[in-house]
Design an enzyme around this catalytic site. Structure first.
Site, PDB file in Angstrom:
ATOM      1  N   ARG A  16      23.852  18.993  48.639  1.00  0.00           N
ATOM      2  CA  ARG A  16      22.805  20.183  48.304  1.00  0.00           C
ATOM      3  C   ARG A  16      23.583  21.589  48.211  1.00  0.00           C
ATOM      4  O   ARG A  16      23.293  22.334  47.322  1.00  0.00           O
ATOM      5  CB  ARG A  16      21.821  20.226  49.450  1.00  0.00           C
ATOM      6  N   ASP A  49      19.985   5.814  58.428  1.00  0.00           N
ATOM      7  CA  ASP A  49      21.311   5.443  58.277  1.00  0.00           C
ATOM      8  C   ASP A  49      22.024   4.872  59.502  1.00  0.00           C
ATOM      9  O   ASP A  49      23.093   4.447  59.571  1.00  0.00           O
ATOM     10  CB  ASP A  49      22.290   6.350  57.577  1.00  0.00           C
ATOM     11  N   ARG A  71      21.328  -3.427  53.644  1.00  0.00           N
ATOM     12  CA  ARG A  71      21.629  -2.959  55.115  1.00  0.00           C
ATOM     13  C   ARG A  71      21.107  -3.886  56.215  1.00  0.00           C
ATOM     14  O   ARG A  71      21.544  -4.081  57.284  1.00  0.00           O
ATOM     15  CB  ARG A  71      21.867  -1.696  55.686  1.00  0.00           C
ATOM     16  N   LYS A 121      26.728  15.141  55.040  1.00  0.00           N
ATOM     17  CA  LYS A 121      26.889  14.755  53.767  1.00  0.00           C
ATOM     18  C   LYS A 121      25.546  15.118  53.147  1.00  0.00           C
ATOM     19  O   LYS A 121      25.697  15.640  51.921  1.00  0.00           O
ATOM     20  CB  LYS A 121      26.991  13.186  53.732  1.00  0.00           C
TER      21      LYS A 121
END
Length: 456
Positions: A41, A334, A365, A36
Site C-alpha cells: 500500500r 495467514d 491452505r 507486506k
C-alpha cells in the site's frame, strides 16, 4: 534496482529444506521483514500522491518488488535507496499512464487484486499476469464489484489471470457490501473510489485489516468509518488530493508468528522480536497464543505511521488446546498453518473455525495444512471449514516430506514444525519463502547458534 525474473513463464528452481530439533534453545533479539500488506500500500499510495514519499522498513521480498515494478510501469518514479529505504515520486490521483508491457505480479494475490482497483479508475488499458500459483487464484471477487465503476475486465475462465482491464474514463462511485471478509476486496473498491466523483461506500459484515483506511487518512483523504456490530461501514470521499507523506513500515505480524512459535515450542528459548505491527485487526495470532498459555510480553508500545507497534518477548511455554472463533479469522487468516503446528504440539484439542478463506490463498491452505500435519504424525480432522488438531502434548513425530504447493507460509510452517519434532521435517520447496520473508532460515539458524534448518 533489483532484477525480477518473468515469473509467469519461468518458475524458480525447487529448493528443499529440512528442519530438525536444535541442540540448544533459541535465544536472541531479531527484527522481521516489514509488513507486506503495508509495504504494498505504501508504494501504491506513494504513486498516487503529489510529491515524493519516503518509505523506511519496506519489505524487499519478491511480492513487494513486483508492486514496485508495476508502479514504475504506470509512470511513478520508484527508487531503492538501500536497506528498506525507498522513495516514490507520485503522479497524483488519475495521473497513472498506460504500461508498455504486461504487468507481472509474480506470486502476489494482494498486489494483483489491489492493482485491479487502482487500474479501474484510470482511463488506460493494461494486462496483468502472475506465476503458476497466482494464475489459479480467483479474481472475480474484485472484478465483479469493480465493473460497476465502468471499468471492463477480461479474464480466463473462472475469472483467473491473465487479465486485461480497460479503466473507466469517468468512474462511478461504488456502494458495495463485501460478501466474504476480505481486506483485498475492500481495498480494491476504495482504490477505485479515489478516482470517482462522490462517495464510495463499502460495507463489511466482519471487520478486516484496516491498513488501507489508515493509509488513506495518512495521505490526506477523507475517510469515515462506522462500526456496525462485528463489521464496519467505510465511506471515502472521491477525487481527493493525496499528498506525499513518510511511511514507516512496522515488522509484519504474519512473519513474526514463525520465530515466535518456534521460540514457544523449543524448550528453554527466549526471543525478542522488535518493532512488530500490533494492529488489533491483524494481531489475532498473538491473542490466540496467549489463550493457549504462551508467555508473550509486549514492551515499548508506540505508534508509527498511524499503526500500533511493540517489541515482543517470547519465552518457551507449555501450550494447551483452545477453540478459535470464526470471528477472529480475518485478523489472523495467514497464520493458521503455523498456529496448527503449535496446536499439534500442545496438550488437548484445538478447533480453528471458519477457515473458508484459506481455500483461495496461494494454495488450498486448509487442505495443505492438514496434509502437512498428517504427513508428520499429527491427528487432524477437517470438518467443513473448520480445522481440528489433536495435540500430542509434546514434540511431534515428524519424518515426513511436506508438499508446499508453491506456498511460502506452508513452507515456513513445515520448517517450524521440524524444530519441534523427533525426526525432523522436510519441505519439498522452500524457494517461495523469499516472497515474504527473505533470510528466514538464516534468522532461525542465528537464534539457534547452529543450523537446524539446512538442505536435506
Amino acid at each position: 534496482m533489483q532484477e525480477l525474473a518473468p515469473s509467469a513463464h519461468q518458475a524458480p528452481i525447487a529448493r528443499p529444506l529440512r528442519a530438525a530439533a536444535p541442540s540448544s534453545p533459541l535465544r536472541g533479539t531479531v527484527t522481521v521483514p516489514g509488513d507486506k500488506s503495508i509495504s504494498h500500500r505504501a508504494l501504491m499510495f506513494g504513486a498516487l500522491a503529489v510529491g515524493t514519499t519516503d518509505i523506511t522498513g519496506l519489505l524487499e521480498g519478491e511480492d513487494v518488488l513486483r508492486t514496485a515494478a508495476a508502479m514504475r510501469a504506470l509512470g511513478a518514479t520508484v527508487d531503492n535507496l538501500g536497506q528498506g529505504h525507498w522513495r516514490v515520486a507520485g503522479r497524483g490521483i488519475g495521473g497513472l499512464v498506460e504500461p508498455a508491457d504486461v504487468l507481472d505480479m509474480g506470486n502476489s494475490g494482494t498486489a494483483a487484486r489491489l492493482l485491479c482497483g487502482l487500474l479501474a479508475g484510470h482511463p488506460i488499458f493494461a494486462v496483468m499476469t502472475g506465476d503458476a500459483s497466482l494464475r489459479k487464484r480467483p479474481m472475480k471477487r474484485v472484478t465483479d464489484p469493480l465493473s460497476a465503476t465502468g471499468a471492463r475486465f477480461t479474464t480466463r475462465a473462472g475469472g483467473r489471470l491473465p487479465l486485461a482491464v480497460e479503466g473507466a474514463a469517468d468512474p462511478l462511485s461504488l456502494d458495495y457490501v463485501v460478501p466474504v471478509p476480505s481486506a483485498q476486496v475492500k481495498s480494491a473498491c476504495l482504490l477505485a473510489g479515489l478516482c470517482a466523483r462522490g462517495v464510495t461506500r463499502v460495507v463489511e459484515a466482519e471487520a478486516t485489516r484496516d491498513h488501507t483506511e489508515n493509509m488513506l487518512r495518512h495521505f490526506g483523504a477523507v475517510v469515515d468509518v462506522q462500526v456496525e456490530g462485528h463489521g464496519r461501514v467505510i465511506e471515502l470521499l472521491g477525487q481527493p488530493e493525496l499528498f506525499a507523506a513518510p511511511v514507516v513500515v512496522p515488522g509484519d505480524p504474519s512473519s513474526a508468528a514463525f520465530p515466535a512459535i518456534a521460540a514457544l515450542l523449543v524448550p528453554g528459548s527466549e526471543v525478542t522480536i522488535q518493532g512488530v505491527g500490533m494492529n488489533p485487526l491483524r494481531a489475532g495470532i498473538f491473542l490466540t497464543l496467549q489463550e493457549m498459555g504462551a508467555d508473550i510480553t509486549e514492551t515499548n508500545r508506540r505508534i508509527e505511521g498511524g499503526e500500533p507497534v511493540a517489541d515482543l518477548v517470547i519465552r518457551a511455554s507449555a501450550l494447551r488446546g483452545v477453540d478459535v472463533p470464526a470471528l477472529r479469522a480475518p485478523s489472523m487468516i495467514d497464520e493458521y498453518p503455523v498456529l496448527s503446528v503449535a496446536a499439534a504440539i500442545a496438550s488437548g484439542t484445538t478447533r480453528m473455525r471458519g477457515l473458508k478463506e484459506l481455500r483461495v490463498k496461494e494454495s488450498d491452505r486448509l487442505a495443505a495444512t492438514a496434509a502437512m500435519l498428517v504427513a508428520n504424525g499429527a491427528r487432524v480432522e477437517v470438518d467443513g471449514d473448520d480445522l481440528i488438531v489433536h495435540g500430542a502434548g509434546g514434540p511431534i513425530e515428524g519424518g515426513g516430506l511436506v508438499e508446499t504447493h508453491m506456498d511460502h507460509r506452508i513452507a515456513m510452517s513445515a520448517l517450524v514444525m521440524g524444530l519441534a519434532s523427533k525426526r525432523g521435517v522436510t519441505a519439498d520447496d522452500a524457494a517461495f519463502i523469499e516472497t515474504s520473508f527473505p533470510g528466514f532460515a538464516s534468522l532461525i539458524n542465528g537464534l539457534a547458534g547452529a543450523e537446524p534448518i539446512a538442505a536435506p
